[in-house]
Design a protein around this motif. Structure first.
Motif, PDB file in Angstrom:
ATOM      1  N   ALA A  81      -3.920   6.435 -11.026  1.00 24.61           N
ATOM      2  CA  ALA A  81      -4.857   7.566 -10.960  1.00 24.61           C
ATOM      3  C   ALA A  81      -4.650   8.324  -9.644  1.00 24.61           C
ATOM      4  O   ALA A  81      -4.198   7.746  -8.652  1.00 24.61           O
ATOM      5  CB  ALA A  81      -6.297   7.045 -11.023  1.00 24.61           C
ATOM      6  N   GLY A  82      -4.990   9.597  -9.667  1.00 26.24           N
ATOM      7  CA  GLY A  82      -5.020  10.408  -8.442  1.00 26.24           C
ATOM      8  C   GLY A  82      -3.699  10.408  -7.689  1.00 26.24           C
ATOM      9  O   GLY A  82      -2.621  10.600  -8.274  1.00 26.24           O
ATOM     10  N   THR A  83      -3.795  10.160  -6.399  1.00 25.49           N
ATOM     11  CA  THR A  83      -2.599  10.173  -5.555  1.00 25.49           C
ATOM     12  C   THR A  83      -1.589   9.121  -6.000  1.00 25.49           C
ATOM     13  O   THR A  83      -0.374   9.348  -5.956  1.00 25.49           O
ATOM     14  CB  THR A  83      -3.023   9.963  -4.090  1.00 25.49           C
ATOM     15  N   SER A  84      -2.086   7.970  -6.453  1.00 26.54           N
ATOM     16  CA  SER A  84      -1.161   6.919  -6.888  1.00 26.54           C
ATOM     17  C   SER A  84      -0.371   7.375  -8.111  1.00 26.54           C
ATOM     18  O   SER A  84       0.814   7.064  -8.262  1.00 26.54           O
ATOM     19  CB  SER A  84      -1.930   5.632  -7.181  1.00 26.54           C
ATOM     20  N   LEU A 112       0.119   1.210 -10.033  1.00 26.55           N
ATOM     21  CA  LEU A 112       0.147   1.645  -8.633  1.00 26.55           C
ATOM     22  C   LEU A 112      -1.293   1.877  -8.221  1.00 26.55           C
ATOM     23  O   LEU A 112      -2.000   2.665  -8.858  1.00 26.55           O
ATOM     24  CB  LEU A 112       0.902   2.973  -8.485  1.00 26.55           C
ATOM     25  N   THR A 113      -1.738   1.213  -7.176  1.00 26.02           N
ATOM     26  CA  THR A 113      -3.127   1.379  -6.749  1.00 26.02           C
ATOM     27  C   THR A 113      -3.302   0.942  -5.304  1.00 26.02           C
ATOM     28  O   THR A 113      -3.041  -0.224  -4.968  1.00 26.02           O
ATOM     29  CB  THR A 113      -4.087   0.605  -7.687  1.00 26.02           C
ATOM     30  N   GLN A 114      -3.724   1.859  -4.477  1.00 25.73           N
ATOM     31  CA  GLN A 114      -3.976   1.516  -3.078  1.00 25.73           C
ATOM     32  C   GLN A 114      -4.994   0.396  -2.997  1.00 25.73           C
ATOM     33  O   GLN A 114      -4.762  -0.625  -2.383  1.00 25.73           O
ATOM     34  CB  GLN A 114      -4.455   2.782  -2.341  1.00 25.73           C
ATOM     35  N   SER A 150      -6.005   9.826   0.410  1.00 24.43           N
ATOM     36  CA  SER A 150      -4.921   8.864   0.580  1.00 24.43           C
ATOM     37  C   SER A 150      -3.679   9.545   1.162  1.00 24.43           C
ATOM     38  O   SER A 150      -3.256  10.595   0.678  1.00 24.43           O
ATOM     39  CB  SER A 150      -4.600   8.274  -0.799  1.00 24.43           C
ATOM     40  N   LYS A 199      -4.517  16.969  -2.275  1.00 25.17           N
ATOM     41  CA  LYS A 199      -4.940  16.711  -0.890  1.00 25.17           C
ATOM     42  C   LYS A 199      -5.732  17.885  -0.334  1.00 25.17           C
ATOM     43  O   LYS A 199      -6.793  17.709   0.244  1.00 25.17           O
ATOM     44  CB  LYS A 199      -3.684  16.442  -0.045  1.00 25.17           C
ATOM     45  N   GLU A 206      -9.236  18.260  -2.168  1.00 25.40           N
ATOM     46  CA  GLU A 206     -10.279  17.238  -1.991  1.00 25.40           C
ATOM     47  C   GLU A 206     -10.902  17.246  -0.611  1.00 25.40           C
ATOM     48  O   GLU A 206     -12.063  16.882  -0.468  1.00 25.40           O
ATOM     49  CB  GLU A 206      -9.807  15.840  -2.403  1.00 25.40           C
TER      50      GLU A 206
HETATM   51  O1  M6R Z   1      -6.968   2.941  -5.062  1.00 24.67           O
HETATM   52  P1  M6R Z   1      -6.162   3.787  -6.036  1.00 24.67           P
HETATM   53  O2  M6R Z   1      -4.826   4.131  -5.523  1.00 24.67           O
HETATM   54  O3  M6R Z   1      -6.117   3.174  -7.414  1.00 24.67           O
HETATM   55  O4  M6R Z   1      -6.995   5.126  -6.154  1.00 24.67           O
HETATM   56  C1  M6R Z   1      -6.612   6.143  -7.034  1.00 24.67           C
HETATM   57  C2  M6R Z   1      -7.325   7.428  -6.720  1.00 24.67           C
HETATM   58  O5  M6R Z   1      -8.730   7.284  -6.842  1.00 24.67           O
HETATM   59  C3  M6R Z   1      -6.999   7.942  -5.323  1.00 24.67           C
HETATM   60  O6  M6R Z   1      -5.636   8.095  -5.137  1.00 24.67           O
HETATM   61  C4  M6R Z   1      -7.698   9.293  -5.069  1.00 24.67           C
HETATM   62  O7  M6R Z   1      -7.140  10.273  -5.900  1.00 24.67           O
HETATM   63  C5  M6R Z   1      -7.613   9.700  -3.599  1.00 24.67           C
HETATM   64  N1  M6R Z   1      -8.868  10.203  -3.133  1.00 24.67           N
HETATM   65  C6  M6R Z   1      -6.587  10.761  -3.339  1.00 24.67           C
HETATM   66  O8  M6R Z   1      -6.541  11.133  -2.010  1.00 24.67           O
END
Ligand code: M6R
Length: 359
Positions: free
Chosen positions: A55-58, A101-103, A155, A240, A243
């Motif tokens: 999701a998102g940046t990942s 992929l997930t931070q 992120s 980026k 947000e």
């Molecule tokens: O922890 P994750 O990588 O799974 O999170 C995914 C997104 O929620 C995250 O990348 C979000 O889009 C960030 N705020 C982007 O900067």
């Protein structure tokens, strides 16, 4: 601790060259070969197709991963937004392998998909920054990003760490499968070039701060355009900026702009053109001319080998497939400064949480 930094986001942007070096130390041997669990490589080697879910940046890091896996290791790779895959999965190949992929390792949309994948009984790998996170515990295999805690909601270093680790994994996979393009890819050497290039860019923040002031002070919307990996990067750069600064920003395939979206260009609309690929540089430049003719204010971010006179940001040369690792840096800084100049809390943008634990 953010120490001397006013915000975590700036600290985390600055940490990226160090993150690249840590990943080299953690995953690459002295002789250039890669240290990755053999069992994981065996499972990957059996797959006929990779499914990257995020999701998102990942997700945006996954888009770059697809290029790496397909171009260097010749394995078909699909990238999916987790919340879409969860309730509308595509037709799967016979031997799929899933990469999450997930931070944070806690994103509910991705967890939902992994639960389903486990029910189906397919192998999976979580690439995450958080050891023992839910997605790490529930997947068959885990690789850690070693980026250090990422505190800012936006992120930054997790994105670059994910792409770098994907490159390392592609190298290992290619060695295991005896694929020439991957074997010839000197991942440690290339990532060292990236680290040095990132350092040059973070050392020149003042240039971006000024561009933010000159081009973005009052704008309500903006566009990023690019082709290939530059398009993947354009999508991340747009997320980026929107947000943290609340400027409505879209990342577009530069050739697609003329099929409708160009109607939104007005006198003074900022358009950022990302140009790193010699094959498409001339095309993106001509798309930039089309928006200039309609009054847009274009910022050119180009790599040294394809730069033209008048381009405002010149990127250090790195392997073309890794170019998002350097081109993302000025776009992260731009988002940071636009937000700061508008007086917002850069680390905690409105309506957002660091990890999204609801579907
Ligand atoms: O922890 P994750 O990588 O799974 O999170 C995914 C997104 O929620 C995250 O990348 C979000 O889009 C960030 N705020 C982007 O900067």
């Amino acid at each position: 601790k953010k120490g001397a930094y006013p915000y975590y986001m700036l600290k985390e942007i600055d940490e990226q060259p160090g993150v690249m070096r840590t990943l080299i130390q953690e995953y690459v041997n002295e002789d250039g070969s890669v240290k990755i669990d053999q069992e994981l490589l065996d499972a990957l080697s059996k797959a006929d197709r990779l499914y990257i879910v995020a999701a998102g940046t990942s997700y945006h890091a996954g888009l770059v991963g697809k290029e790496l896996f397909e171009k260097l290791a010749h394995i078909p790779t699909e990238v999916h937004v987790a919340s879409e895959f969860a309730y509308n999965p595509p037709l799967l190949s016979e031997k799929p392998f899933f990469i999450f992929l997930t931070q944070s390792g806690e994103t509910a949309d991705s967890r939902q998909v992994l639960t389903q994948v486990n029910e189906w009984g397919y192998p999976s790998l979580t690439i995450t920054n958080v050891a023992n996170s839910t997605l790490s515990r529930e997947a068959t295999y885990t690789l850690l990003l070693h980026a250090g805690p990422e505190i800012a909601v936006a992120s930054t270093k997790a994105y670059t760490a994910q792409i770098a680790l994907e490159a390392i994994l592609v190298k290992a996979y290619g060695e295991a499968k005896n694929i020439k393009a991957a074997k010839d890819f000197d991942v440690a050497g290339e990532l060292t070039k990236v680290a040095n290039g990132m350092q040059e860019l973070v050392d020149e923040k003042g240039d971006i701060e000024k561009i933010a002031q000159d081009m973005f002070a009052t704008t309500r919307n903006a566009f990023y355009i690019g082709r290939g990996v530059d398009y993947a990067l354009a999508q991340e750069a747009a997320l980026k900026l929107k947000e943290v600064s609340y400027v409505q920003t879209e990342g577009f395939a530069s050739g697609e702009l003329k099929h409708g979206t160009i109607a939104l260009i007005e006198e003074g609309t900022p358009v950022v053109a990302i140009i790193t690929d010699p094959k498409t540089a001339a095309h993106t430049r001509s798309n930039a001319q089309e928006v200039i003719a309609r009054g847009a204010n274009v910022l050119f971010i180009s790599s040294r080998d394809v730069a033209a006179e008048g381009d405002q940001i010149i990127l250090p040369e790195v392997d073309p497939l890794l170019s998002p690792l350097v081109s993302v840096v000025p776009t992260q800084l731009l988002a940071y400064y636009v937000s700061l100049q508008r007086g917002y809390d850069v680390d905690k943008p409105r309506n957002l949480a660091k990890s999204v634990t609801v579907e």
